[in-house]
Scaffold this active site. Structure first.
Site, PDB file in Angstrom:
ATOM      1  N   GLY A 209      81.457  10.253 -11.182  1.00  0.00           N
ATOM      2  CA  GLY A 209      81.591   9.344 -12.324  1.00  0.00           C
ATOM      3  C   GLY A 209      80.707   9.631 -13.514  1.00  0.00           C
ATOM      4  O   GLY A 209      80.383   8.724 -14.279  1.00  0.00           O
TER       5      GLY A 209
ATOM      6  N   ASN B 243      81.506  11.218 -16.231  1.00  0.00           N
ATOM      7  CA  ASN B 243      82.247  10.937 -17.476  1.00  0.00           C
ATOM      8  C   ASN B 243      82.333   9.434 -17.735  1.00  0.00           C
ATOM      9  O   ASN B 243      82.160   8.978 -18.865  1.00  0.00           O
ATOM     10  CB  ASN B 243      83.645  11.547 -17.420  1.00  0.00           C
ATOM     11  CG  ASN B 243      83.633  13.021 -17.759  1.00  0.00           C
ATOM     12  OD1 ASN B 243      83.449  13.387 -18.915  1.00  0.00           O
ATOM     13  ND2 ASN B 243      83.784  13.873 -16.764  1.00  0.00           N
TER      14      ASN B 243
ATOM     15  N   LEU C  42      91.651  11.685  -8.552  1.00  0.00           N
ATOM     16  CA  LEU C  42      92.412  12.807  -7.996  1.00  0.00           C
ATOM     17  C   LEU C  42      93.849  12.466  -7.629  1.00  0.00           C
ATOM     18  O   LEU C  42      94.613  13.341  -7.240  1.00  0.00           O
ATOM     19  CB  LEU C  42      91.671  13.378  -6.779  1.00  0.00           C
ATOM     20  CG  LEU C  42      90.301  13.984  -7.130  1.00  0.00           C
ATOM     21  CD1 LEU C  42      89.576  14.434  -5.869  1.00  0.00           C
ATOM     22  CD2 LEU C  42      90.441  15.136  -8.118  1.00  0.00           C
ATOM     23  N   LYS C  43      94.217  11.197  -7.761  1.00  0.00           N
ATOM     24  CA  LYS C  43      95.584  10.813  -7.406  1.00  0.00           C
ATOM     25  C   LYS C  43      96.453  10.719  -8.663  1.00  0.00           C
ATOM     26  O   LYS C  43      95.951  10.465  -9.756  1.00  0.00           O
ATOM     27  CB  LYS C  43      95.567   9.451  -6.701  1.00  0.00           C
ATOM     28  CG  LYS C  43      94.819   9.476  -5.380  1.00  0.00           C
ATOM     29  CD  LYS C  43      95.741   9.954  -4.270  1.00  0.00           C
ATOM     30  CE  LYS C  43      95.023  10.559  -3.082  1.00  0.00           C
ATOM     31  NZ  LYS C  43      94.084   9.692  -2.419  1.00  0.00           N
TER      32      LYS C  43
ATOM     33  N   ILE D 193      98.824   8.894 -11.168  1.00  0.00           N
ATOM     34  CA  ILE D 193      99.005   7.495 -11.558  1.00  0.00           C
ATOM     35  C   ILE D 193     100.498   7.165 -11.420  1.00  0.00           C
ATOM     36  O   ILE D 193     101.337   7.867 -11.996  1.00  0.00           O
ATOM     37  CB  ILE D 193      98.547   7.276 -13.024  1.00  0.00           C
ATOM     38  CG1 ILE D 193      97.054   7.569 -13.165  1.00  0.00           C
ATOM     39  CG2 ILE D 193      98.859   5.867 -13.500  1.00  0.00           C
ATOM     40  CD1 ILE D 193      96.151   6.617 -12.411  1.00  0.00           C
TER      41      ILE D 193
ATOM     42  N   ASN E  17      92.907  10.919 -20.078  1.00  0.00           N
ATOM     43  CA  ASN E  17      92.348  11.720 -18.981  1.00  0.00           C
ATOM     44  C   ASN E  17      91.525  12.853 -19.578  1.00  0.00           C
ATOM     45  O   ASN E  17      91.782  13.275 -20.711  1.00  0.00           O
ATOM     46  CB  ASN E  17      93.471  12.300 -18.123  1.00  0.00           C
ATOM     47  CG  ASN E  17      92.939  13.101 -16.945  1.00  0.00           C
ATOM     48  OD1 ASN E  17      91.959  12.702 -16.303  1.00  0.00           O
ATOM     49  ND2 ASN E  17      93.560  14.229 -16.656  1.00  0.00           N
TER      50      ASN E  17
ATOM     51  N   HIS F  65      90.319  16.789 -18.751  1.00  0.00           N
ATOM     52  CA  HIS F  65      90.586  17.943 -17.885  1.00  0.00           C
ATOM     53  C   HIS F  65      89.594  19.046 -18.251  1.00  0.00           C
ATOM     54  O   HIS F  65      89.387  19.317 -19.439  1.00  0.00           O
ATOM     55  CB  HIS F  65      92.030  18.427 -18.093  1.00  0.00           C
ATOM     56  CG  HIS F  65      92.394  19.529 -17.159  1.00  0.00           C
ATOM     57  ND1 HIS F  65      92.677  19.311 -15.827  1.00  0.00           N
ATOM     58  CD2 HIS F  65      92.482  20.869 -17.358  1.00  0.00           C
ATOM     59  CE1 HIS F  65      92.941  20.470 -15.255  1.00  0.00           C
ATOM     60  NE2 HIS F  65      92.830  21.431 -16.152  1.00  0.00           N
TER      61      HIS F  65
ATOM     62  N   GLU G 228      82.609  17.922 -21.930  1.00  0.00           N
ATOM     63  CA  GLU G 228      83.336  16.713 -21.493  1.00  0.00           C
ATOM     64  C   GLU G 228      82.591  15.458 -21.928  1.00  0.00           C
ATOM     65  O   GLU G 228      83.177  14.510 -22.446  1.00  0.00           O
ATOM     66  CB  GLU G 228      83.489  16.710 -19.966  1.00  0.00           C
ATOM     67  CG  GLU G 228      84.358  17.828 -19.433  1.00  0.00           C
ATOM     68  CD  GLU G 228      84.539  17.732 -17.921  1.00  0.00           C
ATOM     69  OE1 GLU G 228      84.720  16.629 -17.409  1.00  0.00           O
ATOM     70  OE2 GLU G 228      84.491  18.785 -17.261  1.00  0.00           O
TER      71      GLU G 228
END
Ligand code: GRF
Length: 206
Positions: free
Chosen positions: A12, A14, A90-91, A93, A107, A109, A179
């Site tokens: 976490g 970010n 990681l899932k 949406i 998001n 990346h 990021e």
């Protein structure tokens, strides 16, 4: 006050950098919810320290997909969420959530999309693929989430050099700094309503 939710599976950092920026810049926005597919992600400690509600929602704990989605939407509504920020989630949406929050899900990346994205392209895999490709630059991308992995409109990007002796770890560390710079900035633009979508292109209002 614009209300945000974070979805995170891991440490976490970010999520923490965005939460800190919202406060520091005194933006009229705050996190009201953290959702994770894991029971004890590092992100939950950050949420606890900030007084942000944490909910563990794992699709496997539900008898069916509909029930899982209903629970997700219920929590988002209960916490009056306007924008969702994915931060190491990681899932996929569910499309029902993407549709409900149309163009209101961001998001990050750890590469320059549309390259080095898609299913399986997360964590070390991304940086290893970048190094093996021979690319001399990599970077980070904040994008709007659509119904596939890593294909939505790009909001902000920035680059870092790829060095000859880089390992996935050293490159990941360099990218992570970027990021933490661009994700808070993109969230700031979102809460200030300065993001405009034209098909797959994004205009940033000044
Ligand atoms: C980051 O590298 C992000 O780009 C990717 O997952 C990682 C999450 O890191 N989507 P953290 O949990 O924010 O520290």
């Amino acid at each position: 006050m614009v209300k945000l939710a974070a979805f995170a599976s891991g440490r976490g950092s970010n999520f923490a950098s965005i939460a800190a920026h919202l406060k520091m810049a005194e933006l009229p926005a705050k996190y009201t919810l953290l959702i994770s597919d894991r029971p004890h992600p590092g992100a939950a400690e950050i949420a606890a320290a900030e007084g942000i509600s944490f909910v563990h929602i794992n699709s496997k704990a539900f008898s069916g997909r509909d029930e899982f989605i209903r629970q997700l939407l219920h929590e988002l509504e209960k916490h009056e969420v306007d924008w969702i920020t994915l931060a190491g989630y990681l899932k996929m949406i569910p499309s029902e959530v993407v549709q409900r929050y149309q163009s209101h899900i961001l998001n990050i990346h750890p590469a320059l999309l549309p390259f080095f994205g898609g299913k399986g392209m997360y964590g070390e895999n991304v940086h290893r693929a970048v190094i093996e490709s021979g690319m001399k630059v990599s970077g980070a991308t904040v994008h709007i989430v659509d119904e596939q992995y890593d294909t939505g409109p790009v909001v902000l990007q920035d680059t870092v050099p790829v060095l000859f002796d880089d390992t996935p770890e050293t490159l990941a560390a360099r990218v992570l700094k970027v990021e933490h710079a661009i994700y808070p900035k993109a969230v700031e633009l979102a809460v200030q309503d300065k993001i405009r979508l034209y098909g797959h292109r994004v205009e940033i209002l000044r």
